[in-house]
Write a protein that holds these residues in place. Sequence first.
Motif, mmCIF file in Angstrom:
data_model
loop_
_atom_site.group_PDB
_atom_site.id
_atom_site.type_symbol
_atom_site.label_atom_id
_atom_site.label_comp_id
_atom_site.label_asym_id
_atom_site.label_seq_id
_atom_site.Cartn_x
_atom_site.Cartn_y
_atom_site.Cartn_z
ATOM 1 N N ASP A 103 40.789 -97.725 -72.325
ATOM 2 C CA ASP A 103 41.204 -99.044 -72.796
ATOM 3 C C ASP A 103 41.946 -98.922 -74.126
ATOM 4 O O ASP A 103 42.977 -99.572 -74.336
ATOM 5 C CB ASP A 103 39.991 -99.978 -72.972
ATOM 6 C CG ASP A 103 39.360 -100.376 -71.659
ATOM 7 O OD1 ASP A 103 40.092 -100.548 -70.667
ATOM 8 O OD2 ASP A 103 38.123 -100.527 -71.631
ATOM 9 N N SER A 104 41.423 -98.086 -75.013
ATOM 10 C CA SER A 104 42.067 -97.886 -76.310
ATOM 11 C C SER A 104 43.465 -97.302 -76.139
ATOM 12 O O SER A 104 44.415 -97.744 -76.784
ATOM 13 C CB SER A 104 41.237 -96.944 -77.191
ATOM 14 O OG SER A 104 39.982 -97.495 -77.451
ATOM 15 N N LEU A 108 42.919 -97.956 -83.646
ATOM 16 C CA LEU A 108 42.606 -97.654 -82.248
ATOM 17 C C LEU A 108 42.278 -96.171 -82.076
ATOM 18 O O LEU A 108 41.355 -95.811 -81.347
ATOM 19 C CB LEU A 108 43.779 -98.044 -81.344
ATOM 20 C CG LEU A 108 43.933 -99.548 -81.082
ATOM 21 C CD1 LEU A 108 45.327 -99.856 -80.543
ATOM 22 C CD2 LEU A 108 42.874 -100.034 -80.128
ATOM 23 N N LEU A 150 35.257 -102.789 -83.289
ATOM 24 C CA LEU A 150 35.867 -103.828 -82.465
ATOM 25 C C LEU A 150 36.350 -104.993 -83.320
ATOM 26 O O LEU A 150 37.420 -105.550 -83.084
ATOM 27 C CB LEU A 150 34.884 -104.311 -81.409
ATOM 28 C CG LEU A 150 34.555 -103.304 -80.324
ATOM 29 C CD1 LEU A 150 33.528 -103.859 -79.360
ATOM 30 C CD2 LEU A 150 35.800 -102.887 -79.587
ATOM 31 N N ILE A 171 39.614 -103.876 -85.081
ATOM 32 C CA ILE A 171 40.798 -103.886 -84.230
ATOM 33 C C ILE A 171 41.230 -105.317 -83.918
ATOM 34 O O ILE A 171 42.416 -105.643 -84.011
ATOM 35 C CB ILE A 171 40.543 -103.070 -82.945
ATOM 36 C CG1 ILE A 171 40.360 -101.591 -83.319
ATOM 37 C CG2 ILE A 171 41.688 -103.242 -81.949
ATOM 38 C CD1 ILE A 171 39.782 -100.727 -82.231
ATOM 39 N N GLY A 172 40.285 -106.177 -83.587
ATOM 40 C CA GLY A 172 40.624 -107.577 -83.328
ATOM 41 C C GLY A 172 41.223 -108.247 -84.548
ATOM 42 O O GLY A 172 42.198 -108.997 -84.459
ATOM 43 N N TYR A 193 32.422 -103.537 -73.814
ATOM 44 C CA TYR A 193 32.928 -102.576 -74.788
ATOM 45 C C TYR A 193 34.060 -101.759 -74.196
ATOM 46 O O TYR A 193 33.941 -101.219 -73.100
ATOM 47 C CB TYR A 193 31.817 -101.638 -75.253
ATOM 48 C CG TYR A 193 30.785 -102.303 -76.116
ATOM 49 C CD1 TYR A 193 31.124 -102.857 -77.337
ATOM 50 C CD2 TYR A 193 29.462 -102.372 -75.707
ATOM 51 C CE1 TYR A 193 30.182 -103.471 -78.141
ATOM 52 C CE2 TYR A 193 28.504 -102.980 -76.506
ATOM 53 C CZ TYR A 193 28.877 -103.526 -77.716
ATOM 54 O OH TYR A 193 27.941 -104.134 -78.503
ATOM 55 N N PRO A 194 35.150 -101.616 -74.934
ATOM 56 C CA PRO A 194 36.288 -100.840 -74.431
ATOM 57 C C PRO A 194 35.985 -99.351 -74.346
ATOM 58 O O PRO A 194 35.196 -98.815 -75.117
ATOM 59 C CB PRO A 194 37.375 -101.090 -75.472
ATOM 60 C CG PRO A 194 36.857 -102.072 -76.437
ATOM 61 C CD PRO A 194 35.401 -102.230 -76.215
ATOM 62 N N LYS A 199 38.968 -106.861 -73.978
ATOM 63 C CA LYS A 199 37.763 -106.305 -74.595
ATOM 64 C C LYS A 199 37.894 -106.195 -76.111
ATOM 65 O O LYS A 199 36.899 -106.080 -76.815
ATOM 66 C CB LYS A 199 37.446 -104.933 -74.002
ATOM 67 C CG LYS A 199 37.060 -105.002 -72.541
ATOM 68 C CD LYS A 199 36.773 -103.640 -71.993
ATOM 69 C CE LYS A 199 36.447 -103.676 -70.522
ATOM 70 N NZ LYS A 199 36.134 -102.350 -69.996
ATOM 71 N N PHE A 200 39.118 -106.207 -76.628
ATOM 72 C CA PHE A 200 39.345 -106.089 -78.068
ATOM 73 C C PHE A 200 39.532 -107.431 -78.769
ATOM 74 O O PHE A 200 39.444 -107.505 -79.987
ATOM 75 C CB PHE A 200 40.592 -105.237 -78.349
ATOM 76 C CG PHE A 200 40.398 -103.782 -78.127
ATOM 77 C CD1 PHE A 200 39.661 -103.022 -79.018
ATOM 78 C CD2 PHE A 200 40.950 -103.152 -77.027
ATOM 79 C CE1 PHE A 200 39.479 -101.671 -78.826
ATOM 80 C CE2 PHE A 200 40.775 -101.789 -76.824
ATOM 81 C CZ PHE A 200 40.036 -101.045 -77.722
ATOM 82 N N TYR A 250 38.814 -95.529 -83.339
ATOM 83 C CA TYR A 250 37.812 -95.983 -82.370
ATOM 84 C C TYR A 250 37.682 -94.984 -81.221
ATOM 85 O O TYR A 250 36.568 -94.674 -80.779
ATOM 86 C CB TYR A 250 38.185 -97.373 -81.841
ATOM 87 C CG TYR A 250 37.192 -97.919 -80.840
ATOM 88 C CD1 TYR A 250 35.911 -98.282 -81.239
ATOM 89 C CD2 TYR A 250 37.522 -98.063 -79.505
ATOM 90 C CE1 TYR A 250 34.995 -98.780 -80.326
ATOM 91 C CE2 TYR A 250 36.618 -98.561 -78.586
ATOM 92 C CZ TYR A 250 35.353 -98.921 -79.002
ATOM 93 O OH TYR A 250 34.440 -99.398 -78.102
#
Length: 151
Positions: free
Chosen positions: A125-126, A102, A81, A84-85, A120-121, A44-45, A105
Motif C-alpha cells: 500500500d505504501s 511513506l 499513519l 502521512i495523513g 492498516y496499510p 488506509k492512509f 513507514y
Amino acid sequence: MVRLFGKKKEATKAVAACTCSLCSFMNLLEPELKDKPYEKSLLKFVISPTNIGDESPKEIEKRARDAVKKGKIEEARISYLTLIGNALAKENVSAKDVRGYLEGYKLFLKKHKLPATEYYPSVEDSSNVMNHADEIIGVIRKAYQSEKSEK
C-alpha cells in the motif's frame, strides 16, 4: 393467526447519511478516486481533516520515532499513519517529504514484521501511494480545501 416459523418482518428504516467530517471528506474524495490504481491503498492512509491540527509533521515524526524507541509499536504505527495523513493534506509539505514519510513507514513495517490488516496499510500500500504521490497530493489537498471552505 399464529406464525409458526420466523419472526414478524419489520419495515426497514431509512438510515440518514453520516455528516461527520471524515464521511464528508470521503464523499468529496470518492469521485476523484473512482477506478484509480491506488484507491484502496490510499483509503488506509486518509485521516479526517479535523485530526489535522497545529502539530507539524516533524513533531509527529519525532513522536513516532520516540514510540518505537520505547517499544510502543502500536502507538508508533498510529503516529506514522497520522503523519502521512497530515502530510498529504497540508499545503506546506512537499511531495518529496511525503515520499520520505511513506518510506519511513515502509521501513518501520519491514523492521517490525507487522501484518497488513483491513485498517492498516501494508508495504505494498505504501509503495502504491508513493508511486502516485504527486497525483494523490493534488486530489487530497483539493478535497481538504473544499472541506475547510464548507465549514
